[in-house]
Write a protein that holds these residues in place. Structure first.
Motif, short mmCIF file in Angstrom:
data_model
loop_
_atom_site.label_atom_id
_atom_site.label_comp_id
_atom_site.label_asym_id
_atom_site.label_seq_id
_atom_site.Cartn_x
_atom_site.Cartn_y
_atom_site.Cartn_z
N THR A 102 44.52 45.36 37.48
CA THR A 102 43.80 45.20 38.73
C THR A 102 45.00 44.76 39.54
OG1 THR A 102 42.42 44.67 40.84
CG2 THR A 102 42.70 43.18 38.73
N GLY A 103 44.95 45.01 41.48
CA GLY A 103 46.23 44.23 41.95
C GLY A 103 45.55 43.16 42.86
N ALA A 104 43.84 43.32 42.82
CA ALA A 104 43.79 42.09 43.13
C ALA A 104 42.93 41.11 42.46
CB ALA A 104 41.68 42.94 43.64
N GLY A 105 43.19 39.86 43.96
CA GLY A 105 43.02 38.41 42.75
C GLY A 105 41.40 38.54 42.58
N HIS A 106 41.14 37.83 41.37
CA HIS A 106 39.56 37.25 42.20
C HIS A 106 39.34 35.74 40.85
CE1 HIS A 106 38.33 40.68 41.59
NE2 HIS A 106 39.72 41.41 41.16
N SER A 150 38.27 49.78 48.98
CA SER A 150 38.28 48.48 48.91
C SER A 150 38.75 47.06 50.18
CB SER A 150 37.89 47.66 47.77
OG SER A 150 37.23 46.34 47.75
N HIS A 151 38.08 46.66 49.85
CA HIS A 151 38.59 45.39 51.46
C HIS A 151 38.25 46.41 52.79
CE1 HIS A 151 40.27 41.94 49.14
NE2 HIS A 151 39.88 42.46 48.88
N ALA A 152 37.31 47.42 52.67
CA ALA A 152 37.03 48.38 53.95
C ALA A 152 35.61 48.88 53.74
CB ALA A 152 38.49 49.39 54.42
N GLY A 174 50.75 36.36 46.26
CA GLY A 174 50.77 35.01 47.11
C GLY A 174 50.94 35.27 48.78
N ARG A 175 50.34 34.21 49.20
CA ARG A 175 50.16 34.25 50.71
C ARG A 175 51.38 33.74 51.69
NH1 ARG A 175 44.10 35.15 52.09
NH2 ARG A 175 43.78 36.56 50.53
N TRP A 176 52.43 33.95 52.47
CA TRP A 176 53.39 33.92 53.38
C TRP A 176 52.64 33.18 54.42
CZ3 TRP A 176 53.92 35.72 48.57
CH2 TRP A 176 54.45 35.42 47.88
N TYR A 198 30.14 45.39 48.51
CA TYR A 198 30.17 45.71 46.98
C TYR A 198 31.18 44.59 46.31
CZ TYR A 198 27.89 50.06 47.34
OH TYR A 198 26.06 50.65 47.18
N ASP A 199 32.11 44.05 47.10
CA ASP A 199 33.26 43.44 46.68
C ASP A 199 32.48 41.84 46.74
OD1 ASP A 199 35.45 41.06 46.30
OD2 ASP A 199 36.61 41.97 47.75
N GLY A 200 32.51 41.41 44.69
CA GLY A 200 31.33 39.98 44.70
C GLY A 200 30.77 40.38 44.84
N GLU A 224 35.80 47.71 40.77
CA GLU A 224 37.17 48.55 40.97
C GLU A 224 37.43 49.14 42.34
OE1 GLU A 224 38.47 52.29 38.78
OE2 GLU A 224 40.20 51.77 38.98
N GLN A 225 38.72 48.02 42.40
CA GLN A 225 39.22 48.43 43.60
C GLN A 225 40.68 49.96 43.44
OE1 GLN A 225 39.32 43.67 43.50
NE2 GLN A 225 38.48 44.02 45.49
N GLY A 226 39.94 50.68 43.63
CA GLY A 226 40.79 51.62 42.78
C GLY A 226 40.49 52.97 41.72
N GLU A 259 34.60 30.96 49.45
CA GLU A 259 36.10 31.48 49.98
C GLU A 259 36.58 31.79 48.43
OE1 GLU A 259 36.73 32.38 52.38
OE2 GLU A 259 38.74 30.95 53.19
N GLU A 260 36.34 33.07 48.21
CA GLU A 260 36.90 33.37 47.68
C GLU A 260 37.83 34.21 47.66
OE1 GLU A 260 38.44 37.39 45.04
OE2 GLU A 260 37.29 37.21 46.40
N GLU A 261 37.94 35.24 49.26
CA GLU A 261 38.62 36.38 50.11
C GLU A 261 39.64 35.30 50.46
OE1 GLU A 261 38.60 38.92 49.28
OE2 GLU A 261 36.54 39.63 48.96
N GLY A 262 39.66 33.59 50.83
CA GLY A 262 40.53 32.99 51.51
C GLY A 262 40.05 33.53 52.77
N VAL A 293 52.20 39.16 49.25
CA VAL A 293 53.17 40.72 48.81
C VAL A 293 53.01 40.46 47.02
CG1 VAL A 293 55.69 40.60 47.84
CG2 VAL A 293 55.00 39.92 49.59
N ARG A 294 53.19 41.40 46.19
CA ARG A 294 52.21 41.14 44.74
C ARG A 294 53.63 42.17 43.91
NH1 ARG A 294 45.70 40.55 45.93
NH2 ARG A 294 46.19 40.59 47.23
N HIS A 295 53.92 41.47 42.50
CA HIS A 295 54.59 42.33 41.67
C HIS A 295 54.19 42.28 40.33
CE1 HIS A 295 57.74 44.22 39.61
NE2 HIS A 295 57.47 44.31 40.39
C1 GLV Z 1 41.35 39.22 46.83
O1 GLV Z 1 40.60 40.41 46.97
C2 GLV Z 1 42.34 39.28 47.23
O2 GLV Z 1 42.80 39.72 45.69
O3 GLV Z 1 42.84 39.35 48.03
#
Ligand code: GLV
Ligand code: MN
Ligand code: MN
Length: 401
Positions: free
Chosen positions: A344-348, A371-373, A209-211, A86-88, A187-189, A118-121, A281-283
């Motif tokens: 939400t904790g997810a990016g869009h 979600s993501h699973a 962000g991603r490192w 469903y995500d997307g 919803e991802q929760g 490439e929404e998910e990267g 990492v997210r906050h």
């Molecule tokens: C995308 O779904 C993300 O939050 O990483």
């Protein structure tokens, strides 16, 4: 026959299934994602929409003529590795059904469905790449050189998908056509389960962000190298991963994840010479994210030194916390019978567009909260309610534009 969200989702249920991971693997410009893009184009053309793919690979399906002042909805068709259904795609299928409702109701006005690549990267490492290119949030030179796990550059992948990589980049003419963007998403929760409601309006997106953390040691033989003589980057990575959890658990509301680790060369009887670890990492407070990442960087350096390894840390992306326009959010929530407002904790892609156009999101209840699973879920009745809610929201916005 009239399409429903459930019937549309059923049409693509076999596309990109991943027998080894479970769920779906639909990386951008893979056969699976290209098949989904063709599926969308076919449905859009069947509805008489004017379909165009822009120079960043975003598909636009227009009603009421291409031009400025459009109310736009849409989402993405790519997935994470082994992701849910469903995500997307829920947002894309719901957009088609919402457009059907608007046509049935005789609602006039310029509108479009956008499908972002490439929404998910998950293939090239940088999430929301299509919307970042559109808005100028990424330098196209950098985008062109991003590489996937096989070493294919984004430039080459776009070329193979029929685009001209030299034309990637900010597209202010296309951006100026969007008056308002509304993305519907699973919803991802469990927020809507807790509220016992089918649809919510988004209030915010957590900054994230991603490192990439690359440890280098010395490749050697697993049997002939004494434990005392090793420079093993895998051990440094293992220590770091445990430190990430320890450091993050001290920070209220923070989330940090290592979901991907690639050893080179990756043999059972080989001490790795190099290990790449990707950190997410997210906050809600971007300053707190920065402090936590600095602590994790210090831990990575200590873990590397302990194993006589070196480490290089690279920021691959950072997206600040997004607070959606409260006026639009409340307007949609009021229209939808006082729908809950959920962060939400997810990016869009909506989070990227928000700095440029009036933007909102709707969430549809996910009974598992996963979600993501593969466990990601939506009840058919909620999916239809979501599409109706999207149609109601678009109609109100079209009336106002
Ligand atoms: C995308 O779904 C993300 O939050 O990483
Ligand atoms: Mn998504
Ligand atoms: Mn996602």
């Amino acid at each position: 026959m009239t399409d429903t969200v459930a019937s549309l989702m059923a049409e693509i249920a076999d596309v990109g299934t991943d027998p080894s991971r479970g769920g779906y693997s639909r990386p951008v410009y893979s056969t699976a994602e290209l098949d989904l893009r063709s599926w969308f184009v076919e449905h859009a053309e069947r509805r008489g929409l004017d379909v165009q793919t822009d120079r960043n690979g975003i598909i636009w399906a227009w009603s009421g003529g291409v031009g400025e002042g459009a109310v736009v909805t849409g989402s993405h068709l790519d997935s994470v590795p082994g992701g849910g259904a469903y995500d997307g795609p829920l947002g894309v299928a719901s957009s088609l059904v919402a457009f059907d409702r608007l046509a049935e109701r005789g609602v006039p006005g310029r509108r479009a469905i956008a499908v972002f690549p490439e929404e998910e990267g998950s293939r090239f490492g940088l999430a929301c790449l299509g919307s970042r290119l559109l808005t100028g949030a990424i330098d196209p030179d950098r985008a062109r050189t991003l590489t996937d796990a096989d070493g294919t550059t984004f430039a080459e992948a776009t070329r193979r998908a029929g685009l001209d990589p030299a034309r990637l980049g900010p597209d202010l003419e296309t951006l100026a056509r969007i008056a308002t963007f509304v993305e519907l998403h699973v919803e991802q929760g469990l927020g809507l389960v807790d509220h016992d409601r089918p649809v919510a309006v988004a209030s915010s997106i957590l900054g994230h962000g991603r490192w990439r953390i690359g440890f280098t040691g010395e490749g050697n033989h697993a049997g002939t190298t004494l434990m005392s003589g090793r420079r093993d980057p895998m051990v440094a990575a293992a220590v770091l991963i445990s430190d990430v959890q320890r450091l993050t658990r001290r920070v209220p509301d923070a989330r940090a994840t290592v979901g991907r680790l690639v050893p080179t060369p990756g043999g059972t009887n080989v001490i790795a010479s190099h290990v790449d670890v990707w950190l997410d990492v997210r906050h809600p407070d971007d300053a707190v994210t920065r402090i936590l990442v600095a602590e994790i960087e210090a831990a990575a350096k200590a873990a590397a030194a302990e194993q006589d390894c070196t480490v290089v840390i690279t920021e691959e992306s950072f997206s600040a916390t997004v607070d959606f326009d409260p006026v639009l959010r409340d307007r949609l929530a009021d229209l939808l019978d006082d729908a809950p407002r959920l962060g939400t904790g997810a990016g869009h892609d909506a989070g990227i567009l928000k700095d440029h156009v009036s933007t909102a999101m709707l969430f549809v209840r996910n009974p598992t909260g996963v979600s993501h699973a593969p466990g990601e879920a939506v009840e058919d009745a909620d999916a239809e309610t979501g599409a109706e809610a999207l149609a109601d929201g678009l109609e109100a916005l079209l009336g106002a534009s």
